[in-house]
Design a protein around this motif. Structure first.
Motif, PDB file in Angstrom:
ATOM      1  N   HIS A 288      11.782 -15.509  25.798  1.00 16.81           N
ATOM      2  CA  HIS A 288      11.980 -16.625  26.726  1.00 16.81           C
ATOM      3  C   HIS A 288      10.787 -16.832  27.649  1.00 16.81           C
ATOM      4  CE1 HIS A 288      13.531 -12.896  28.474  1.00 16.81           C
ATOM      5  NE2 HIS A 288      13.175 -13.369  29.646  1.00 16.81           N
ATOM      6  N   HIS A 289       9.795 -15.932  27.611  1.00 14.78           N
ATOM      7  CA  HIS A 289       8.562 -16.125  28.369  1.00 14.78           C
ATOM      8  C   HIS A 289       7.448 -16.727  27.508  1.00 14.78           C
ATOM      9  CE1 HIS A 289      10.118 -14.017  31.829  1.00 14.78           C
ATOM     10  NE2 HIS A 289      10.411 -12.959  31.095  1.00 14.78           N
ATOM     11  N   GLY A 290       7.770 -17.056  26.253  1.00 18.73           N
ATOM     12  CA  GLY A 290       6.772 -17.598  25.359  1.00 18.73           C
ATOM     13  C   GLY A 290       5.834 -16.554  24.788  1.00 18.73           C
ATOM     14  N   GLN A 291       6.237 -15.292  24.885  1.00 19.01           N
ATOM     15  CA  GLN A 291       5.403 -14.201  24.390  1.00 19.01           C
ATOM     16  C   GLN A 291       5.850 -13.776  22.994  1.00 19.01           C
ATOM     17  OE1 GLN A 291       6.349 -11.487  27.571  1.00 19.01           O
ATOM     18  NE2 GLN A 291       4.467 -11.980  28.707  1.00 19.01           N
ATOM     19  N   SER A 292       4.888 -13.340  22.203  1.00 23.47           N
ATOM     20  CA  SER A 292       5.200 -12.866  20.856  1.00 23.47           C
ATOM     21  C   SER A 292       5.817 -11.472  20.927  1.00 23.47           C
ATOM     22  CB  SER A 292       3.933 -12.816  19.990  1.00 23.47           C
ATOM     23  OG  SER A 292       3.382 -14.111  19.844  1.00 23.47           O
ATOM     24  N   ILE A 293       6.857 -11.264  20.139  1.00 22.67           N
ATOM     25  CA  ILE A 293       7.508  -9.954  20.094  1.00 22.67           C
ATOM     26  C   ILE A 293       7.694  -9.550  18.635  1.00 22.67           C
ATOM     27  CG2 ILE A 293       8.718 -10.079  22.305  1.00 22.67           C
ATOM     28  CD1 ILE A 293      11.142 -11.130  20.840  1.00 22.67           C
ATOM     29  N   LEU A 294       7.550  -8.267  18.391  1.00 20.71           N
ATOM     30  CA  LEU A 294       7.665  -7.745  17.030  1.00 20.71           C
ATOM     31  C   LEU A 294       9.133  -7.478  16.705  1.00 20.71           C
ATOM     32  CD1 LEU A 294       6.005  -6.829  14.558  1.00 20.71           C
ATOM     33  CD2 LEU A 294       6.052  -4.514  15.512  1.00 20.71           C
ATOM     34  N   LEU A 295       9.628  -8.088  15.616  1.00 24.14           N
ATOM     35  CA  LEU A 295      11.022  -7.931  15.209  1.00 24.14           C
ATOM     36  C   LEU A 295      11.179  -6.948  14.051  1.00 24.14           C
ATOM     37  CD1 LEU A 295      12.012 -11.705  15.274  1.00 24.14           C
ATOM     38  CD2 LEU A 295      12.158 -10.030  17.131  1.00 24.14           C
ATOM     39  N   GLY A 296      10.101  -6.614  13.396  1.00 25.52           N
ATOM     40  CA  GLY A 296      10.121  -5.704  12.248  1.00 25.52           C
ATOM     41  C   GLY A 296       8.778  -5.786  11.559  1.00 25.52           C
ATOM     42  N   ALA A 297       8.517  -4.832  10.687  1.00 25.08           N
ATOM     43  CA  ALA A 297       7.214  -4.826  10.024  1.00 25.08           C
ATOM     44  C   ALA A 297       7.318  -4.120   8.683  1.00 25.08           C
ATOM     45  CB  ALA A 297       6.165  -4.141  10.902  1.00 25.08           C
ATOM     46  N   GLY A 298       6.348  -4.404   7.818  1.00 26.70           N
ATOM     47  CA  GLY A 298       6.316  -3.777   6.509  1.00 26.70           C
ATOM     48  C   GLY A 298       4.907  -3.620   5.997  1.00 26.70           C
ATOM     49  N   LEU A 299       4.752  -2.736   5.036  1.00 22.33           N
ATOM     50  CA  LEU A 299       3.529  -2.597   4.256  1.00 22.33           C
ATOM     51  C   LEU A 299       3.919  -2.859   2.812  1.00 22.33           C
ATOM     52  CD1 LEU A 299       1.909   0.608   5.818  1.00 22.33           C
ATOM     53  CD2 LEU A 299       1.096  -1.747   6.049  1.00 22.33           C
ATOM     54  N   ILE A 300       3.251  -3.779   2.155  1.00 14.28           N
ATOM     55  CA  ILE A 300       3.646  -4.173   0.801  1.00 14.28           C
ATOM     56  C   ILE A 300       2.493  -3.961  -0.170  1.00 14.28           C
ATOM     57  CG2 ILE A 300       5.402  -5.806   1.576  1.00 14.28           C
ATOM     58  CD1 ILE A 300       3.418  -8.058   1.205  1.00 14.28           C
ATOM     59  N   SER A 301       2.845  -3.754  -1.427  1.00 10.04           N
ATOM     60  CA  SER A 301       1.845  -3.445  -2.448  1.00 10.04           C
ATOM     61  C   SER A 301       1.185  -4.690  -3.008  1.00 10.04           C
ATOM     62  CB  SER A 301       2.491  -2.656  -3.588  1.00 10.04           C
ATOM     63  OG  SER A 301       3.511  -3.422  -4.214  1.00 10.04           O
ATOM     64  N   SER A 302       1.899  -5.800  -3.069  1.00 13.76           N
ATOM     65  CA  SER A 302       1.350  -7.037  -3.611  1.00 13.76           C
ATOM     66  C   SER A 302       2.136  -8.206  -3.056  1.00 13.76           C
ATOM     67  CB  SER A 302       1.407  -7.050  -5.145  1.00 13.76           C
ATOM     68  OG  SER A 302       2.736  -6.931  -5.595  1.00 13.76           O
ATOM     69  N   GLU A 303       1.537  -9.381  -3.128  1.00 14.73           N
ATOM     70  CA  GLU A 303       2.170 -10.575  -2.592  1.00 14.73           C
ATOM     71  C   GLU A 303       2.734 -11.414  -3.720  1.00 14.73           C
ATOM     72  OE1 GLU A 303      -0.071 -12.198   1.022  1.00 14.73           O
ATOM     73  OE2 GLU A 303      -1.625 -11.022   0.024  1.00 14.73           O
ATOM     74  N   ASP A 304       3.791 -10.909  -4.370  1.00 18.16           N
ATOM     75  CA  ASP A 304       4.441 -11.633  -5.451  1.00 18.16           C
ATOM     76  C   ASP A 304       5.912 -11.825  -5.126  1.00 18.16           C
ATOM     77  OD1 ASP A 304       5.540  -9.118  -5.861  1.00 18.16           O
ATOM     78  OD2 ASP A 304       4.268  -8.672  -7.591  1.00 18.16           O
ATOM     79  N   THR A 305       6.603 -12.560  -5.974  1.00 19.16           N
ATOM     80  CA  THR A 305       8.009 -12.901  -5.716  1.00 19.16           C
ATOM     81  C   THR A 305       8.885 -11.661  -5.637  1.00 19.16           C
ATOM     82  OG1 THR A 305       7.704 -15.009  -6.881  1.00 19.16           O
ATOM     83  CG2 THR A 305       9.972 -14.248  -6.552  1.00 19.16           C
ATOM     84  N   GLU A 306       8.693 -10.727  -6.560  1.00 21.61           N
ATOM     85  CA  GLU A 306       9.519  -9.514  -6.568  1.00 21.61           C
ATOM     86  C   GLU A 306       9.374  -8.741  -5.267  1.00 21.61           C
ATOM     87  OE1 GLU A 306      10.018  -5.396  -9.214  1.00 21.61           O
ATOM     88  OE2 GLU A 306       8.518  -6.912  -9.734  1.00 21.61           O
ATOM     89  N   THR A 307       8.146  -8.599  -4.774  1.00 20.47           N
ATOM     90  CA  THR A 307       7.910  -7.842  -3.543  1.00 20.47           C
ATOM     91  C   THR A 307       8.521  -8.539  -2.342  1.00 20.47           C
ATOM     92  OG1 THR A 307       5.852  -6.961  -4.433  1.00 20.47           O
ATOM     93  CG2 THR A 307       6.134  -6.868  -2.056  1.00 20.47           C
ATOM     94  N   PHE A 308       8.328  -9.851  -2.231  1.00 23.11           N
ATOM     95  CA  PHE A 308       8.880 -10.575  -1.087  1.00 23.11           C
ATOM     96  C   PHE A 308      10.409 -10.585  -1.121  1.00 23.11           C
ATOM     97  CE2 PHE A 308       4.691 -12.997  -0.846  1.00 23.11           C
ATOM     98  CZ  PHE A 308       4.263 -12.283   0.240  1.00 23.11           C
ATOM     99  N   THR A 309      10.985 -10.651  -2.320  1.00 23.39           N
ATOM    100  CA  THR A 309      12.453 -10.579  -2.426  1.00 23.39           C
ATOM    101  C   THR A 309      12.954  -9.250  -1.876  1.00 23.39           C
ATOM    102  OG1 THR A 309      12.457 -12.035  -4.377  1.00 23.39           O
ATOM    103  CG2 THR A 309      14.392 -10.624  -4.022  1.00 23.39           C
ATOM    104  N   TRP A 310      12.284  -8.179  -2.253  1.00 24.91           N
ATOM    105  CA  TRP A 310      12.676  -6.850  -1.739  1.00 24.91           C
ATOM    106  C   TRP A 310      12.534  -6.798  -0.210  1.00 24.91           C
ATOM    107  CZ3 TRP A 310      10.179  -3.237   1.218  1.00 24.91           C
ATOM    108  CH2 TRP A 310      10.767  -1.990   1.307  1.00 24.91           C
ATOM    109  N   LEU A 311      11.415  -7.312   0.309  1.00 34.30           N
ATOM    110  CA  LEU A 311      11.152  -7.220   1.732  1.00 34.30           C
ATOM    111  C   LEU A 311      12.154  -8.025   2.546  1.00 34.30           C
ATOM    112  CD1 LEU A 311       9.213  -6.165   3.920  1.00 34.30           C
ATOM    113  CD2 LEU A 311       7.885  -8.252   3.621  1.00 34.30           C
ATOM    114  N   PHE A 312      12.411  -9.271   2.111  1.00 35.67           N
ATOM    115  CA  PHE A 312      13.334 -10.101   2.892  1.00 35.67           C
ATOM    116  C   PHE A 312      14.764  -9.586   2.795  1.00 35.67           C
ATOM    117  CE2 PHE A 312      10.261 -13.849   2.130  1.00 35.67           C
ATOM    118  CZ  PHE A 312       9.531 -13.474   3.256  1.00 35.67           C
TER     119      PHE A 312
END
Length: 330
Positions: A306-330
């Motif tokens: 509510h102050h307009g500041q960025s806040i971290l909601l979660g994080a990940g390290l992924i092996s590749s940027e493909d559909t299978e990986t993003f499906t797992w992450l989300f």
């Protein structure tokens, strides 16, 4: 989340830059790999009815209506071999599966089928796909447990070249034996161009290899994403277990490949999870950060408070940027 200096260029841009600095052999391979972008003839060359196989002395019969195959895999092997001997690439245009997930219907066609589209967003340097709306294709339907050809069209509206068939993407494959050699040499610090050179010598020439140097380079680039070094995965697991022991609200998940090597990680501490409940209406997601020496993209989920500041909601390290990986992450 970070300065502009933290942004890494897209993977394909890195590969393009790297390939420009390699030997002339790679440049030639890249040129041949883009055969589908070259200008073609307007004629329709005839395809021979019987073609000698490049792998053995067997004869590859031309597709005909009514031909049957024991499985979809057998059909694919046959048509890819036929296309390789004729000199064109193959792609799956349509397919439909039954309830048991077996292929019930499939259309295999020339890789130049479809309407031409401009692939590059650079207006000054348009890069056509080379599609010529080629109608060469086969339709196959499962009948009584076998794949039967119902429609066949063997005529192409472009030139075909059997001598360059091995450069089509559908015919290029880095098998498991070669992958093990590349992995071993990479771990030993041997440069990839030297590893590829040894494979060329072992095969008796470039023409005897079913892949290009850039295929090996792409494989190694992806394989490096899966390696965290000696004890790296175990150390991360121990850290996550300690954090979960201290606070049950700490969440972490690790994804391993078939060789028990770390592929993807996601975690969210209690503070991030609490923040998501209040400020989870809008979430941004970005994978352009490269924060570790193993080249695994950092994937933060960021919200705004509510102050307009960025806040971290979660994080990940992924092996590749493909559909299978993003499906797992989300």
């Amino acid at each position: 989340m970070g300065n502009e200096e933290e942004h890494a260029p897209p993977l394909m841009d890195c590969l393009d830059i790297e390939e420009q600095c390699t030997s002339a052999r790679v440049d030639e391979g890249e040129l041949l790999d883009r055969l589908d972008e070259l200008e073609t003839d307007d004629g329709c060359p005839s395809v021979p009815t019987m073609l000698p196989s490049s792998d053995c002395n067997d004869i590859i019969e031309e597709p005909k209506q009514g031909m049957e195959f024991n499985s979809f895999e057998d059909l694919m092997v046959y048509y890819k071999q036929y296309a390789k001997n004729c000199g064109f690439g193959v792609m799956t245009q349509r397919s439909e599966k039954s309830e048991d997930q077996s292929v019930r219907y499939v259309t295999l066609g020339c890789a130049r089928g479809g309407k031409a589209r401009i692939k590059s967003s650079n207006i000054a340097k348009p890069r056509p796909t080379g599609k010529t709306d080629c109608k060469a294709m086969i339709n196959a339907l499962r009948v009584e447990g076998k794949m039967r050809l119902t429609t066949v069209n063997n005529s192409h509206n472009h030139a075909i070249s059997p001598q360059k068939s091995r450069f089509f993407r559908c015919n290029r494959e880095v098998n498991e034996t070669v992958k093990r050699v590349l992995d071993t040499n990479d771990l030993a610090g041997i440069q990839l161009n030297k590893s590829y050179g040894s494979l060329v010598v072992g095969a008796g020439g470039f023409e005897n290899l079913p892949f290009l140097e850039k295929d090996c380079r792409n494989y190694i680039d992806k394989a490096r994403h899966l390696r965290l070094g000696s004890g790296g995965a175990g150390a991360l697991r121990d850290y996550f277990m300690r954090m979960q022991y201290k606070n049950n609200s700490f969440f972490a998940l690790m994804d391993l490949d078939n060789d028990e090597r770390l592929k993807n990680i996601f975690w969210a501490d209690p503070r991030s999870r609490a923040a998501y409940k209040y400020f989870g209406d809008v979430v941004t997601f970005d994978t352009t950060y490269l924060t570790n020496r193993y080249g695994m993209p950092f994937a933060p989920f960021v919200g705004v408070n509510h102050h307009g500041q960025s806040i971290l909601l979660g994080a990940g390290l992924i092996s590749s940027e493909d559909t299978e990986t993003f499906t797992w992450l989300f």
